[in-house]
Structure formats: structure tokens, C-alpha cells
Design a protein around this motif. Sequence first.
Motif: not given
Length: 331
Positions: A53, A56, A96, A103-104, A151, A188, A209, A211, A304, A314
Amino acid sequence: MQDFLQQTLSGTAPAVQKGENAFLRWQWWDEGILELVPKTPTRQALVLSAAIHGNETAPVEILNLLLTPLLAGEKPLLPRVLVLLGNPPALRAGKRYLHYDLNRLFSGRWQQIVDGDEARRALRLEQALEQFWQACGADETRWHLDLHTAIRGSYHARFGVMPLNSQPWPDDFLHWLAAAGLEALVFHRAPGGTFTHFSCEHYGAASCTLELGKALPFGENDLSQFSAAYQALAALLYGETLPVVHESPRHYRVAQQITRHSDRFVLHMGAETLNFTAFPQGTLLAEDGDTRYYVQQAREYVLFPNPSVASGLRAGLMLVEEGEQTQALSL
Ligand SMILES: O=C(O)CCC(=O)N[C@@H](CCC(=O)O)C(=O)O
Ligand SMILES: [Zn+2]
């Protein structure tokens, strides 16, 4: 090459595309894609990615701080490394993404959208990982750390998101994540289109991932919040001492996903709602026409929340903390 970030931001290919120093050989593969191979034998292959993104920036600064002394021959390199700046056009624009959330789109999901910058980049990154992992010896350990920022603000300033994995997570990987100062790990329970899902599902890599704080423009990041993550990466790359773990990360798993399906989507949370805010059973979280999302377990934590995502994506995750009593509500 002296500065991989400046090279990537320039949007041009480097005049010299490979080189070496006392510790390593490097090769520029493509925009934002750089391989480093140590001159000493290694059994670890590591993918380090950031800027999947483009807004970031803290992880991009951290990665470049670690990379520059390697390229200058001032630090030894232990693992074979592929460094990726995921979305260079979005990084240059401070956004982003330009057309679609990169990232999808992994694990071939790029084929399901209209061709564009991010669809092509997802394919290019998949190819780069294939090339990198294919060169792995049978006994080489594969790790992928994909560095992001959130975010929103968060009750946990640093946390990791783990893709669905059919294998148990290696102890040394979990220990490294704790040493990197992560306060929480979110697991997940379904496959997804993220970069870390791709590495784990297709190449058996231990992936996460990370964050690291809240998304801010270049120059506005306070990197002191991420000193443990920086030192843990230095330990991995240069063989320096791994930080001591002061507190084990809390473990959460995804209980349900909130998906935006139409323009009628409404998220019942304010802009000030922090990641990991707890909601009691029965709370109405979101509605989309006739579909309503409620808290189902005794307590769920939001992660998120984002009502502005594209249709079909999502708009939030609801989590339960491992070990907390769970009792489903039938509505
Ligand atoms: O803060 C947000 O809303 C998004 C931050 C972010 O980019 N998170 C990653 C998580 C990926 C995963 O689920 O592993 C993302 O949304 O792509
Ligand atoms: Zn991100």
C-alpha cells in the motif's frame, strides 16, 4: 546501487543493475524488486516487502535503513533476501492504491479484475516470488515478512496478521514476531488475496503481515515506536542480537468478516473507532440492504473497519481473543 528507495521513487531503472561487495551480491530484477545473495552459505530465504500500500511509509523507511548499509558493504548478510517495494506508482502518489487494492489480488485474483497497474503488478510480484523460492534448496527455511501500517489508530500499536496455514507455525517464527515487539497476532481462518496468503499457501513460507503503527506521509513517522521491529530485522539480516521478549503477543482469531456488497452499505462505527475496540454480543455493526452484521460471540473486537472499500471487499474483521469464553448468539 546506493539507495534502493530513491531509485524506486525516481521511476527509472538503475544504470548498473548488479554488483557485489565483501559480503554479498545484489541484482535489481525490476522496479522495486532487488535480490541480495550472501557470499557465505545460508539455509534461510527471506522475502521482505513493504509499500504493497503506497501510503504506508514507516515500513519503507525502516526497510531502506536496513538495506543501505548492506549495499554499502558495511554490514554482513546472513540469509538470501528478496526486497520488494510492492506498489511503486502508489508509493510515488502517496496513495494506498491507484486503481485497485493490490493486497486483494494475489493467488491469481488479479485475473478477475479489469487490467490495470495493480493487476499487472500482482502478477509481476507473484512471478518474482516464484523465481526466488524456486532457487531455494530443499533444506532452506522460507520466511516472508510483509510490512504495513494501519489506517486507524489501535489499542495494539504493533501487531501481526497471520494467513490461514495448514501447517503449525514454526516456534522460531512466532518467537521472532514476539521479539519484534508485536503486541498481538491475528489468525485468519479463511484464504484471502493477500501477499502473505500467497507465500504461505503456494510456497509453504512462514509469513506474516506486520502492522507497524498508523499510516503517515514520508517524514512524519516516529520510527522509535518500531525499534524492536528494526532490531529484530537487523538480527535476521546481519546476525545481531534478537531483542528480549518482554510480553508474549495476545492471540486473536477472525470470527467473522464484514463485506461491503453495495452502495447501501452502512458501518455503525465512527471514524474515531480504534482497531481492537470491543463490542458486546448483539451489537449491530453494519448493514447492507437486507443484510445485517451483529456481534455473535460474547465479545468481539473490530479490526480494519473501513466503509469506503470497493464493492465485494472486506469492510472490517471481527475477532475473538483466544481463551476468552465464546458463546454464539442465534439470530
Ligand atoms: O488499516 C486498514 O484498514 C488496513 C491496513 C492493511 O493494509 N492491512 C492489510 C492486512 C492484510 C491481512 O489481512 O493479512 C490489508 O488490509 O491488506
Ligand atoms: Zn497495508
